[in-house]
Design a protein around this motif. Structure first.
Motif, PDB file in Angstrom:
ATOM      1  N   GLU A 137       0.823  -1.208   0.000  1.00  0.00           N
ATOM      2  CA  GLU A 137       0.000   0.000   0.000  1.00  0.00           C
ATOM      3  C   GLU A 137       0.859   1.261   0.000  1.00  0.00           C
ATOM      4  O   GLU A 137       0.532   2.235  -0.682  1.00  0.00           O
ATOM      5  N   ALA A 138       1.963   1.250   0.734  1.00  0.00           N
ATOM      6  CA  ALA A 138       2.854   2.416   0.772  1.00  0.00           C
ATOM      7  C   ALA A 138       3.517   2.654  -0.585  1.00  0.00           C
ATOM      8  O   ALA A 138       3.685   3.799  -1.009  1.00  0.00           O
ATOM      9  N   VAL A 139       3.880   1.574  -1.283  1.00  0.00           N
ATOM     10  CA  VAL A 139       4.468   1.717  -2.625  1.00  0.00           C
ATOM     11  C   VAL A 139       3.407   2.264  -3.584  1.00  0.00           C
ATOM     12  O   VAL A 139       3.679   3.175  -4.374  1.00  0.00           O
ATOM     13  N   LEU A 140       2.199   1.733  -3.506  1.00  0.00           N
ATOM     14  CA  LEU A 140       1.112   2.249  -4.353  1.00  0.00           C
ATOM     15  C   LEU A 140       0.853   3.730  -4.092  1.00  0.00           C
ATOM     16  O   LEU A 140       0.505   4.475  -5.010  1.00  0.00           O
ATOM     17  N   ALA A 141       1.066   4.163  -2.843  1.00  0.00           N
ATOM     18  CA  ALA A 141       0.863   5.573  -2.487  1.00  0.00           C
ATOM     19  C   ALA A 141       2.050   6.451  -2.867  1.00  0.00           C
ATOM     20  O   ALA A 141       1.996   7.669  -2.698  1.00  0.00           O
ATOM     21  N   GLY A 142       3.154   5.842  -3.361  1.00  0.00           N
ATOM     22  CA  GLY A 142       4.280   6.625  -3.856  1.00  0.00           C
ATOM     23  C   GLY A 142       5.451   6.783  -2.915  1.00  0.00           C
ATOM     24  O   GLY A 142       6.353   7.576  -3.178  1.00  0.00           O
ATOM     25  N   ALA A 143       5.498   6.017  -1.800  1.00  0.00           N
ATOM     26  CA  ALA A 143       6.547   6.212  -0.799  1.00  0.00           C
ATOM     27  C   ALA A 143       7.933   5.762  -1.251  1.00  0.00           C
ATOM     28  O   ALA A 143       8.928   6.289  -0.786  1.00  0.00           O
ATOM     29  N   GLY A 144       8.019   4.787  -2.129  1.00  0.00           N
ATOM     30  CA  GLY A 144       9.321   4.283  -2.572  1.00  0.00           C
ATOM     31  C   GLY A 144       9.193   2.902  -3.177  1.00  0.00           C
ATOM     32  O   GLY A 144       8.090   2.377  -3.322  1.00  0.00           O
ATOM     33  N   ALA A 145      10.331   2.303  -3.516  1.00  0.00           N
ATOM     34  CA  ALA A 145      10.365   0.965  -4.102  1.00  0.00           C
ATOM     35  C   ALA A 145      10.320  -0.075  -2.987  1.00  0.00           C
ATOM     36  O   ALA A 145      10.591   0.233  -1.827  1.00  0.00           O
ATOM     37  N   ALA A 146       9.996  -1.328  -3.354  1.00  0.00           N
ATOM     38  CA  ALA A 146       9.959  -2.405  -2.356  1.00  0.00           C
ATOM     39  C   ALA A 146      10.228  -3.741  -3.028  1.00  0.00           C
ATOM     40  O   ALA A 146       9.992  -3.917  -4.225  1.00  0.00           O
ATOM     41  N   LEU A 147      10.714  -4.671  -2.226  1.00  0.00           N
ATOM     42  CA  LEU A 147      10.904  -6.058  -2.638  1.00  0.00           C
ATOM     43  C   LEU A 147       9.719  -6.844  -2.086  1.00  0.00           C
ATOM     44  O   LEU A 147       9.578  -6.967  -0.867  1.00  0.00           O
ATOM     45  N   LEU A 148       8.855  -7.333  -2.976  1.00  0.00           N
ATOM     46  CA  LEU A 148       7.607  -7.981  -2.563  1.00  0.00           C
ATOM     47  C   LEU A 148       7.379  -9.279  -3.327  1.00  0.00           C
ATOM     48  O   LEU A 148       7.879  -9.444  -4.445  1.00  0.00           O
ATOM     49  N   PRO A 149       6.577 -10.187  -2.759  1.00  0.00           N
ATOM     50  CA  PRO A 149       6.245 -11.414  -3.488  1.00  0.00           C
ATOM     51  C   PRO A 149       5.458 -11.093  -4.754  1.00  0.00           C
ATOM     52  O   PRO A 149       4.556 -10.248  -4.747  1.00  0.00           O
ATOM     53  N   SER A 150       5.792 -11.780  -5.822  1.00  0.00           N
ATOM     54  CA  SER A 150       5.088 -11.590  -7.088  1.00  0.00           C
ATOM     55  C   SER A 150       3.598 -11.820  -6.928  1.00  0.00           C
ATOM     56  O   SER A 150       2.777 -11.103  -7.513  1.00  0.00           O
ATOM     57  N   LEU A 151       3.241 -12.814  -6.138  1.00  0.00           N
ATOM     58  CA  LEU A 151       1.839 -13.143  -5.891  1.00  0.00           C
ATOM     59  C   LEU A 151       1.052 -11.927  -5.409  1.00  0.00           C
ATOM     60  O   LEU A 151      -0.108 -11.747  -5.760  1.00  0.00           O
TER      61      LEU A 151
END
Length: 195
Positions: free
Chosen positions: A122-136
């Motif tokens: 949710e924070a990445v969607l809001a524009g806070a920065g990049a993230a390493l997340l599960p593809s799922l």
């Protein structure tokens, strides 16, 4: 995280296939002990060996680096990147990723630490920065253009296991649920975006 993304649909499949069985799925932020807490089955990602537990891997996934669509992708390696990370990520961690341009190492500079993968997304969607997340968790966002895909984490895939107490026999209800799990992911893989 997997519970929130997939287990509503998996539970519905099970309920339709076995209407006489009542299924309860509990999503916990804490690591539960299936022996002490009395759970029939637990789902764990890359579990550590535990002689009290037996089980099987039913799904493989990859971690991907995603970013807000307007965030510029770094061109150099290694590159410092404004990032949203899980609270447990140690200082100095890096993200070695495979991209269409070649292998890259990103050095996340946390601007936000959160305790849940869903909060990170949710924070990445809001524009806070990049993230390493599960593809799922982010494949639909990438496909819809809500998140930019920067690359796939180098190394082996993540293994997701269904585990139960080694002190119990596998009951018919648990076996039926495992069958539904494996039918949901027949190739044991969640397909990550292509590089």
């Amino acid at each position: 995280m997997l519970a929130n993304v997939a287990f509503g649909r998996i539970g519905a499949r099970f309920a339709m296939a076995y209407p006489e069985v009542q299924l309860e799925i509990v999503a916990e932020d804490r690591k539960v002990d299936p022996v002490e807490d009395g759970y029939d089955l637990v789902i764990r990602i890359d579990p550590s060996p535990d002689e009290r537990l037996i089980g099987r891997s039913f799904l493989h996934d990859r971690r991907v680096v995603v970013a807000p669509v307007n965030m510029p992708k770094p061109k150099d390696s290694p590159s410092d990147v404004k990032a949203v990370v899980l609270s447990a990520v140690p200082a100095g961690a890096t993200w070695p990723i495979i991209t269409a341009e070649g292998d890259v190492v990103l050095a996340p500079c946390p601007v936000l630490r959160l305790s849940s993968l869903l909060m990170v997304r949710e924070a990445v969607l809001a524009g806070a920065g990049a993230a390493l997340l599960p593809s799922l968790l982010v494949a639909d966002d990438i496909d819809a253009g809500r998140l930019a895909y920067w690359g796939t984490q180098a190394g082996p895939p993540v293994e997701i296991w269904a585990l139960q107490s080694s002190r119990r026999l596998i009951g018919a209800k648990v076996r039926a649920f495992l069958d539904v799990l494996e039918a949901t992911f027949p190739k044991k893989a969640f397909t990550a975006p292509s590089v």
